[in-house]
Design a protein around this motif. Structure first.
Motif, mmCIF file in Angstrom:
data_model
loop_
_atom_site.group_PDB
_atom_site.id
_atom_site.type_symbol
_atom_site.label_atom_id
_atom_site.label_comp_id
_atom_site.label_asym_id
_atom_site.label_seq_id
_atom_site.Cartn_x
_atom_site.Cartn_y
_atom_site.Cartn_z
ATOM 1 N N CYS A 1 -10.778 3.174 9.193
ATOM 2 C CA CYS A 1 -9.893 2.836 10.318
ATOM 3 C C CYS A 1 -10.055 3.898 11.392
ATOM 4 N N CYS B 1 -2.285 1.665 6.799
ATOM 5 C CA CYS B 1 -3.282 1.045 7.673
ATOM 6 C C CYS B 1 -4.622 0.874 6.946
ATOM 7 N N LYS C 1 4.836 -3.051 9.136
ATOM 8 C CA LYS C 1 5.369 -4.275 9.748
ATOM 9 C C LYS C 1 6.285 -5.079 8.825
ATOM 10 N N THR D 1 3.205 4.714 7.122
ATOM 11 C CA THR D 1 2.591 3.634 7.895
ATOM 12 C C THR D 1 1.114 3.923 8.157
ATOM 13 N N THR E 1 -6.923 2.748 16.672
ATOM 14 C CA THR E 1 -6.247 1.594 16.063
ATOM 15 C C THR E 1 -4.905 2.019 15.480
ATOM 16 N N ASN F 1 -2.377 2.811 18.272
ATOM 17 C CA ASN F 1 -1.798 1.611 18.887
ATOM 18 C C ASN F 1 -0.824 0.919 17.946
ATOM 19 N N THR F 2 -1.119 0.945 16.672
ATOM 20 C CA THR F 2 -0.255 0.284 15.685
ATOM 21 C C THR F 2 1.110 0.962 15.609
ATOM 22 N N ASN G 1 6.541 2.377 15.655
ATOM 23 C CA ASN G 1 6.514 1.207 14.773
ATOM 24 C C ASN G 1 6.158 1.680 13.372
#
Length: 733
Positions: A597, A590, A533, A586, A601, A604-605, A530
Motif C-alpha cells: 500500500c 489498510c 470504515k 486503521t 493511499t 487519503n483514506t 477517518n
C-alpha cells in the motif's frame, strides 16, 4: 646560725635572724620554722608589725631570687634542649627548684593573712611567660604532652580494671610532670586550655572514627557518653588529683558533654540526606539529632548543610522529579519531628520548593503518586487526611489542638523565619502549598484523570472514585467537575449496555464507548480523521440512532482520534498483539486486502497529511510488521518475529496543549487590544497583561504571564496589525 636567748635579743638582731632564715635560697626545716615563729613574736613584742608586712617582703625577695637564680637555669635548658625534652626539663627544674620552699610559704602564709603562696607562683609564671621562647614552648608542648598522656591512659583504662599508673612507667613519668604543673599553679594559667583542646580533639576523633557513616538504626549517644565517663572524665580526675584546690567536676562534665553533643550533631547532620532516605528505619539517628538540638544550638548548621546537600544532589536537571518529591516527603517528616514549629523545614526546603515549582512535571508526579494503585507514602498520607490541604488563614501557633505542647523556637534560627513558623501539617498539604492554590492541582488532576479514563475499557473506576473522595476532603468543592467526569464513566457503562441491546445490527467488533459531558471535561484534542470504515459506519449509523432514541433530543459527536484498539495480527500461524490508537489500527488494516500500500493511499483514506502518515507508518516499520520497499511504498513483512508481550503504542496526549489553548485565547482578544490602542494611541505590555489577566482569570491554561502577552503582541507586529516603538505598542503607520 647560733641561737641566742630571746630575752637578750634586741629587735635588730631578731630581724636579721628572721631574714637569714627566710631569704632564698635558704630552705627551712620544721625546727627552723618553729624558731622563725619565736622571732616573729619577739619582733611583735617590740612593736614591729611583722605580721602585716612579711608577706609583701617575702614576695619581693622570692621574685628577685627567681630572676637571679632560677631563670638563668631555664634559659640554659632552652639552649641545650629542644621542644618536648626542653618542656619536661624546665617543668622538673621549676618543680624541684621552687617546691623546696613550701615550708617557707606555709610559714609566711600562717604569719601574714594577706599572703597566699599562689601569688608567688603567679609572679614567677608571669615572669616565665614574658619570655617568648618559653611561652611558645609551653603552648606547643602542653598539647602534645597531654595527648600522649591521654592515649596512654585510655589504652590502659580500656584493658585494665585497676589504676593505670600501677602498670605503666610511661604513665608514671607523665604523672610526675603533671604533678609539678599542678603544684606550681601552672595548670589553670598555662595547661587548662591545652587539656581542653586535647580532650575536645579526642572526643571528635573517637566519634568520627567509630560512628561517622555508621548504621542509622541505632543511637550513638549512649556509647559516646559511656566512653566519656569511663575514659575522659576519669582522666580529668587523674590529672587534677594533685591540685591543691579540687576542680569542679560538674563544670568539666557539662563542658565535655556539650562538645560530645555538638560533635554527634555534626556527624549525624552530615549524614542527614541518607538518614532521610532511610526514614523511618533511621528514626534512632533522627532522635540523636533531636536530643543534640536540645543541648547545643546547631539549627543554623543543619539548615546550611542540608541545603547544600539538596543543591548538590537534587537541584539539577539530572535528578528525577519523582526522586526529588520522595526526598522532599522524607525531609518533611524528619524536619517536622526535629522542629515541630516548622521553622527549620521552611528554611531548609525553601530552595527545594522553588525548584519543584519551576519544574513542568511536578504536579503530575505528585498526583500520579496519589492516584497510584500501589501503596506509597502519599497514598498512605491521603488516606489519613482529615482537613483541607490549603489554608489561607495565618492562624496563631496557639490555635490548635496541641497548644499545651507549644515550644519556643530555637534562638539560633534566623529572625525572618520565626514569624513564618507554621502549624504542623501533613506531607500532602506541604507539597500542595508549593503552588499556594488548589486550582492548579485540580486542573492538573482533571487532565490526569481524563487521560486515565479515556484509556479504560472495563468502566471500572472504583480506584479513581476512592482517590477522588479522599482528595475532596482536601480540595473541597473544587473537585465537583472531576466527580462529574467519573460519573460519566459509570453512566457510559449503563448507556452502552442499553444501546447494544437496542441496535438491530451487531457490531463486527467488541467495543466500548465513553460518552462524556464535554463542558465538564478538559479540552480534548480533536482531529478530523477517518477510522476503519465498517466500525465508523456502525458508530455513526446504528449506534448513534439507538442513542438518540434512548436520549431524546441528544446526539453524539464522535472524537475518533481518541481511545485505543486492542488487535491481534496473524502471520502464517504467528500472532502479534498490539494496543494502539484508532488511527494506527486503521493504517495496518489498510493492508488487510493487499500486502502492499502506498502512503498517499493511506493518507487519503484516513485524512492525515502525508508527513503525519509517514510518522505513523514508522511505528509499524519499527515493530517489524511493515517494511518500506521504495519511496512511500510499504509492504507487509513475510518473516515476523513472534513475541509473547503485547506491544503498546506510546500515544499522544488526549489533552489540547496548554500553549495551543493560550494561543487561541489570546487570538480572541486581538480586536479588543487594537480597540484599546485606537482609543489611547499607545499601550504597554504591563497594561495589556493587567487587563487580560482579569478577563482570563479562570483560564484552563493557568495564570497569564507578561512573557505570553509580549509574544502575542510581537506576533501582531509581524502581522502588521501593530507597531512597536520606544517600548510601547501603537497603530501601524
Amino acid at each position: 646560725m647560733d641561737c641566742q636567748d630571746d630575752s637578750t635579743l634586741n629587735a635588730d638582731v631578731a630581724w636579721k635572724q628572721l631574714v637569714a632564715y627566710l631569704s632564698p635560697p635558704n630552705v627551712i626545716t620544721p625546727e627552723i620554722k618553729s624558731r622563725c615563729k619565736e622571732l616573729i613574736e619577739v619582733l611583735e613584742n617590740f612593736g614591729y608589725p611583722v605580721r602585716r608586712c612579711i608577706g609583701s617582703w617575702f614576695r619581693v625577695k622570692f621574685k628577685h631570687y627567681f630572676k637571679a637564680n632560677v631563670l638563668p637555669e631555664v634559659m640554659t635548658v632552652l639552649d641545650v634542649y629542644a621542644d618536648y625534652e626542653a618542656f619536661e626539663k624546665i617543668t622538673v627544674l621549676l618543680g624541684k627548684g621552687i617546691l623546696k620552699f613550701l615550708l617557707s610559704f606555709y610559714l609566711v602564709e600562717e604569719t601574714d593573712s594577706t599572703f597566699q603562696k599562689k601569688d608567688v607562683y603567679m609572679d614567677f609564671t608571669t615572669i616565665l611567660m614574658e619570655i617568648e621562647e618559653v611561652k611558645k614552648l609551653f603552648s606547643m608542648c602542653c598539647i602534645n604532652f597531654y595527648k600522649r598522656g591521654f592515649d596512654c591512659y585510655d589504652n590502659l583504662a580500656q584493658d585494665l580494671d585497676c589504676l593505670p599508673t600501677e602498670h605503666s612507667d610511661e604513665l608514671k613519668n607523665f604523672d610526675i610532670i603533671n604533678r609539678y604543673l599542678c603544684c606550681l599553679y601552672l595548670f589553670e594559667e598555662v595547661v587548662y586550655d591545652a587539656v581542653l583542646h586535647v580532650l575536645n580533639s579526642q572526643i571528635r576523633l573517637f566519634i568520627n572514627d567509630n560512628f561517622a557513616g555508621c548504621s542509622h538504626d541505632t543511637s550513638i549517644i549512649g556509647p559516646v557518653m559511656s566512653w566519656l565517663n569511663s575514659s575522659v572524665i576519669t582522666f580529668i580526675q587523674f590529672i587534677t588529683q594533685h591540685q591543691l584546690v579540687p576542680p569542679n567536676m560538674e563544670i568539666w562534665k557539662k563542658r565535655l558533654k556539650f562538645f560530645c553533643y555538638k560533635t554527634i550533631a555534626t556527624v549525624r547532620i552530615n549524614d542527614l540526606f541518607e538518614i532521610m532516605v532511610d526514614y523511618p528505619e533511621s528514626h534512632a539517628a533522627v532522635l540523636d539529632i533531636k536530643k543534640c538540638i536540645g543541648h547545643v544550638q546547631c539549627s543554623t548548621y543543619l539548615v546550611k548543610t542540608v541545603q547544600d546537600m539538596f543543591k548538590e544532589r537534587l537541584l539539577h536537571p539530572g535528578a528525577n522529579t519523582e526522586d526529588i518529591i520522595t526526598q522532599y516527603s522524607s525531609a518533611i517528616k524528619v524536619l517536622r519531628f526535629l522542629d515541630p514549629s516548622g521553622a527549620i523545614l521552611e528554611k531548609v526546603c525553601s530552595p527545594l520548593r522553588s525548584y519543584l515549582k519551576n519544574r513542568d512535571d511536578t504536579i503530575r508526579c505528585i498526583l500520579n503518586s496519589l492516584m497510584s494503585e500501589e501503596e506509597n507514602e502519599l497514598t498512605r498520607e491521603l488516606s489519613s487526611t482529615t482537613g483541607t490541604l490549603f489554608n489561607s488563614n495565618e492562624d496563631s501557633d496557639l490555635e490548635n489542638d496541641d497548644w499545651e505542647k507549644w515550644k519556643p523556637q530555637s534562638k539560633d534560627m534566623p529572625t525572618d523565619l520565626k514569624s513564618k513558623a507554621s502549624k504542623s501539617a501533613d506531607i500532602i498539604s506541604t507539597l500542595c502549598s508549593i503552588y499556594g492554590s488548589a486550582s492548579v492541582f485540580v486542573k492538573e488532576y482533571r487532565s490526569l484523570i481524563a487521560e486515565k479514563l479515556l484509556t479504560t475499557s472495563n468502566y471500572d473506576v472504583s480506584l479513581e472514585m476512592r482517590s477522588m473522595e479522599l482528595l475532596k476532603v482536601g480540595f473541597g468543592e473544587d473537585m465537583s467537575q472531576c466527580q462529574i467526569m467519573l460519573q460519566d464513566v459509570v453512566d457510559s457503562k449503563r448507556t452502552h449496555a442499553n444501546i447494544i441491546n437496542k441496535v438491530k445490527q451487531e457490531c463486527p467488533f467488541e467495543i466500548s464507548t465513553l460518552i462524556i459531558s464535554h463542558v465538564f471535561w478538559p479540552n480534548l484534542r480533536k482531529e478530523e480523521v477517518n477510522i476503519y470504515k465498517p466500525l465508523q459506519d456502525y458508530l455513526s449509523g446504528e449506534y448513534q440512532t439507538a442513542y438518540s432514541e434512548l436520549k431524546r433530543s441528544r446526539t453524539l459527536e464522535w472524537n475518533l482520534n481518541l481511545g485505543f484498539v486492542e488487535l491481534d495480527l496473524e502471520f502464517e500461524g504467528r500472532t502479534l498483539s498490539f494496543t494502539v490508537s484508532p488511527v494506527q489500527a486503521t493504517i495496518i488494516l489498510c493492508f488487510e486486502k493487499s500486502e502492499k500500500c502506498h502512503a498517499d493511499t493511506i493518507s487519503n483514506t484516513i485524512g492525515l497529511s502525508l508527513s503525519q502518515t509517514r510518522k505513523k507508518l514508522a511505528f509499524w516499520v519499527t515493530n517489524g510488521v511493515l517494511k518500506e520497499t521504495s519511496k512511500d511504498m510499504y509492504e507487509l513483512e513475510k518473516e515476523v518475529k513472534e513475541t509473547q508481550q503485547v506491544v503498546v503504542e506510546e500515544m499522544d496526549s488526549a489533552m489540547v496543549k496548554i500553549e495551543q489553548v493560550r494561543e487561541e485565547e489570546l487570538e480572541g482578544f486581538t480586536n479588543f487590544v487594537i480597540g484599546l490602542i485606537n482609543q489611547s494611541g499607545q499601550i504597554t505590555v504591563e497594561r495589556v497583561h493587567k487587563l487580560l489577566s482579569l478577563l482570563l482569570s479562570d483560564s484552563p491554561a493557568g495564570q497569564l504571564t507578561p512573557e505570553e502577552v509580549k509574544t502575542f503582541l510581537d506576533k501582531k507586529v509581524k502581522q502588521k496589525l501593530l507597531s512597536f516603538t520606544g517600548g510601547v505598542y501603537k497603530k501601524p503607520k
